[in-house]
Design a protein around this motif. Structure first.
Motif, short mmCIF file in Angstrom:
data_model
loop_
_atom_site.label_atom_id
_atom_site.label_comp_id
_atom_site.label_asym_id
_atom_site.label_seq_id
_atom_site.Cartn_x
_atom_site.Cartn_y
_atom_site.Cartn_z
N VAL A 142 13.20 7.46 -21.13
CA VAL A 142 12.48 7.17 -19.90
C VAL A 142 11.74 5.84 -20.01
O VAL A 142 11.73 5.04 -19.07
CB VAL A 142 11.50 8.31 -19.56
CG1 VAL A 142 10.60 7.94 -18.39
CG2 VAL A 142 12.26 9.59 -19.26
N LEU A 143 11.14 5.58 -21.18
CA LEU A 143 10.46 4.31 -21.41
C LEU A 143 11.42 3.14 -21.27
O LEU A 143 11.09 2.11 -20.67
CB LEU A 143 9.81 4.32 -22.80
CG LEU A 143 9.06 3.04 -23.21
CD1 LEU A 143 7.91 2.77 -22.24
CD2 LEU A 143 8.53 3.20 -24.64
N LEU A 162 12.13 2.57 -17.62
CA LEU A 162 11.03 1.86 -16.97
C LEU A 162 11.09 0.37 -17.25
O LEU A 162 10.87 -0.46 -16.38
CB LEU A 162 9.68 2.43 -17.45
CG LEU A 162 9.26 3.79 -16.92
CD1 LEU A 162 7.92 4.19 -17.53
CD2 LEU A 162 9.17 3.79 -15.40
N THR A 184 15.18 1.14 -10.09
CA THR A 184 14.43 2.03 -9.20
C THR A 184 14.45 3.44 -9.76
O THR A 184 15.30 3.78 -10.61
CB THR A 184 15.06 2.04 -7.80
OG1 THR A 184 16.39 2.61 -7.88
CG2 THR A 184 15.15 0.63 -7.22
N ASP A 185 13.54 4.27 -9.30
CA ASP A 185 13.50 5.66 -9.77
C ASP A 185 14.83 6.36 -9.48
O ASP A 185 15.33 7.12 -10.32
CB ASP A 185 12.36 6.41 -9.08
CG ASP A 185 11.00 6.04 -9.64
OD1 ASP A 185 10.95 5.16 -10.53
OD2 ASP A 185 9.99 6.61 -9.19
N ALA A 193 17.47 5.05 -11.94
CA ALA A 193 17.19 5.51 -13.30
C ALA A 193 17.51 7.00 -13.44
O ALA A 193 18.09 7.42 -14.45
CB ALA A 193 15.73 5.25 -13.65
N TYR A 238 12.80 13.20 -13.10
CA TYR A 238 12.55 11.86 -13.67
C TYR A 238 11.09 11.46 -13.45
O TYR A 238 10.42 10.99 -14.38
CB TYR A 238 13.48 10.84 -13.03
CG TYR A 238 13.20 9.43 -13.48
CD1 TYR A 238 13.58 8.99 -14.74
CD2 TYR A 238 12.53 8.53 -12.64
CE1 TYR A 238 13.31 7.69 -15.17
CE2 TYR A 238 12.26 7.24 -13.05
CZ TYR A 238 12.64 6.83 -14.31
OH TYR A 238 12.36 5.55 -14.72
N ARG A 239 10.61 11.65 -12.23
CA ARG A 239 9.23 11.26 -11.93
C ARG A 239 8.23 12.12 -12.71
O ARG A 239 7.16 11.63 -13.10
CB ARG A 239 8.98 11.35 -10.43
CG ARG A 239 9.65 10.20 -9.67
CD ARG A 239 9.48 10.30 -8.17
NE ARG A 239 9.97 9.09 -7.52
CZ ARG A 239 10.18 8.97 -6.21
NH1 ARG A 239 9.94 10.01 -5.41
NH2 ARG A 239 10.62 7.83 -5.71
N VAL A 268 8.18 10.60 -16.10
CA VAL A 268 7.42 9.34 -16.08
C VAL A 268 5.92 9.65 -16.13
O VAL A 268 5.16 9.02 -16.88
CB VAL A 268 7.76 8.51 -14.83
CG1 VAL A 268 6.77 7.33 -14.69
CG2 VAL A 268 9.18 7.98 -14.91
N LEU A 317 3.25 8.43 -19.01
CA LEU A 317 2.02 7.70 -18.75
C LEU A 317 0.82 8.43 -19.36
O LEU A 317 -0.09 7.80 -19.92
CB LEU A 317 1.82 7.52 -17.24
CG LEU A 317 2.30 6.20 -16.64
CD1 LEU A 317 3.81 6.03 -16.83
CD2 LEU A 317 1.96 6.12 -15.15
N ARG A 327 2.56 2.20 -14.52
CA ARG A 327 3.78 1.95 -15.28
C ARG A 327 3.69 0.63 -16.04
O ARG A 327 4.20 0.52 -17.15
CB ARG A 327 4.98 1.96 -14.33
CG ARG A 327 5.18 3.31 -13.65
CD ARG A 327 6.37 3.32 -12.74
NE ARG A 327 6.50 4.64 -12.08
CZ ARG A 327 7.63 5.09 -11.58
NH1 ARG A 327 8.73 4.35 -11.62
NH2 ARG A 327 7.67 6.28 -11.01
N GLY A 355 3.96 0.04 -20.19
CA GLY A 355 4.78 -0.92 -20.92
C GLY A 355 3.97 -1.74 -21.90
O GLY A 355 4.38 -1.98 -23.03
#
Length: 213
Positions: free
Chosen positions: A159-160, A163, A168-169, A172, A183-184, A187, A191, A199, A203
């Motif tokens: 997932v990282l 990102l 886009t979500d 991805a 997925y969300r 994410v 976080l 996001r 990173g």
């Protein structure tokens, strides 16, 4: 003196690694800064056999992203070396031998990195002072490993990476074979693990900790 590539460095300045008597210090991004593993092993062996009374290694957090690297650093510490982790990424490798010699590595290049080898007192002293400042601000290896560095599983790293790709979500989620909702949710969990409020912060935080997708 400037040399090009690991082999030329060993050929022309390799004797310096065997000449350490008091202190060998090294600051590096990670443990793979030498492209040729055999050359790296030769240099390590020469320092180990030199009789140096003190060995200090300062590394970026990225050095801890690999389990093998962590094991190697723990082994070094067990043998008496002092290892610290800097708060952020370090530039190219720097080696100082007995405060008499400094070896400064250049950027990666197709023909091999350039290394500057100097014994100029002003330059060696200045480089050593910069090392000491970074060393004082760094964290001991054991303390760093006992800290709050998140351990990301393979799914979280995937997932990282998604990102970081800027996808886009929706794209991805399709690429990873999961629903948009899942997925969300992943994410959001990532976080939370990185203690990041966005996001972008995730990173940045991942980069500081040497975590990669």
């Amino acid at each position: 003196m400037t040399v090009h590539g690991d082999l030329e460095l060993l050929a022309r300045a390799g004797h310096l690694f065997s000449s350490v008597r008091e202190e060998f210090v090294c600051a590096a991004r990670d443990l793979d800064t030498w492209p040729r593993p055999a050359a790296r092993r030769v240099a390590r062996t020469r320092v180990r056999d030199s009789g140096a009374s003190q060995v200090r290694k300062l590394l970026s957090p990225a050095a801890l992203a690999d389990e093998g690297a962590r094991a190697h650093l723990n082994e070094l510490a067990a043998r008496g070396a002092r290892v610290r982790i800097a708060a952020s990424a370090l530039p190219h490798e720097t080696i100082i031998i007995d405060r008499r010699w400094a070896i400064l590595a250049g950027a990666d290049a197709p023909g091999g990195r350039a290394y500057t080898v100097t014994s100029a007192p002003t330059l060696v002293g200045g480089v050593h002072a910069l090392f000491e400042a970074a060393w004082e601000a760094a964290t001991d290896l054991a303390s760093f490993l006992r800290g709050d560095q998140p351990q990301l599983d393979a799914g979280s790293r995937t997932v990282l990476r998604a990102l970081g790709s800027g996808a886009t979500d929706e794209a991805a989620a399709r690429e990873l074979g999961m629903s948009l909702r899942t997925y969300r949710r992943r994410v959001a969990a990532l976080l939370d693990a990185l203690d990041a409020g966005s996001r972008f912060q995730a990173g940045v935080r991942a980069g500081e900790l040497g975590l990669s997708g």
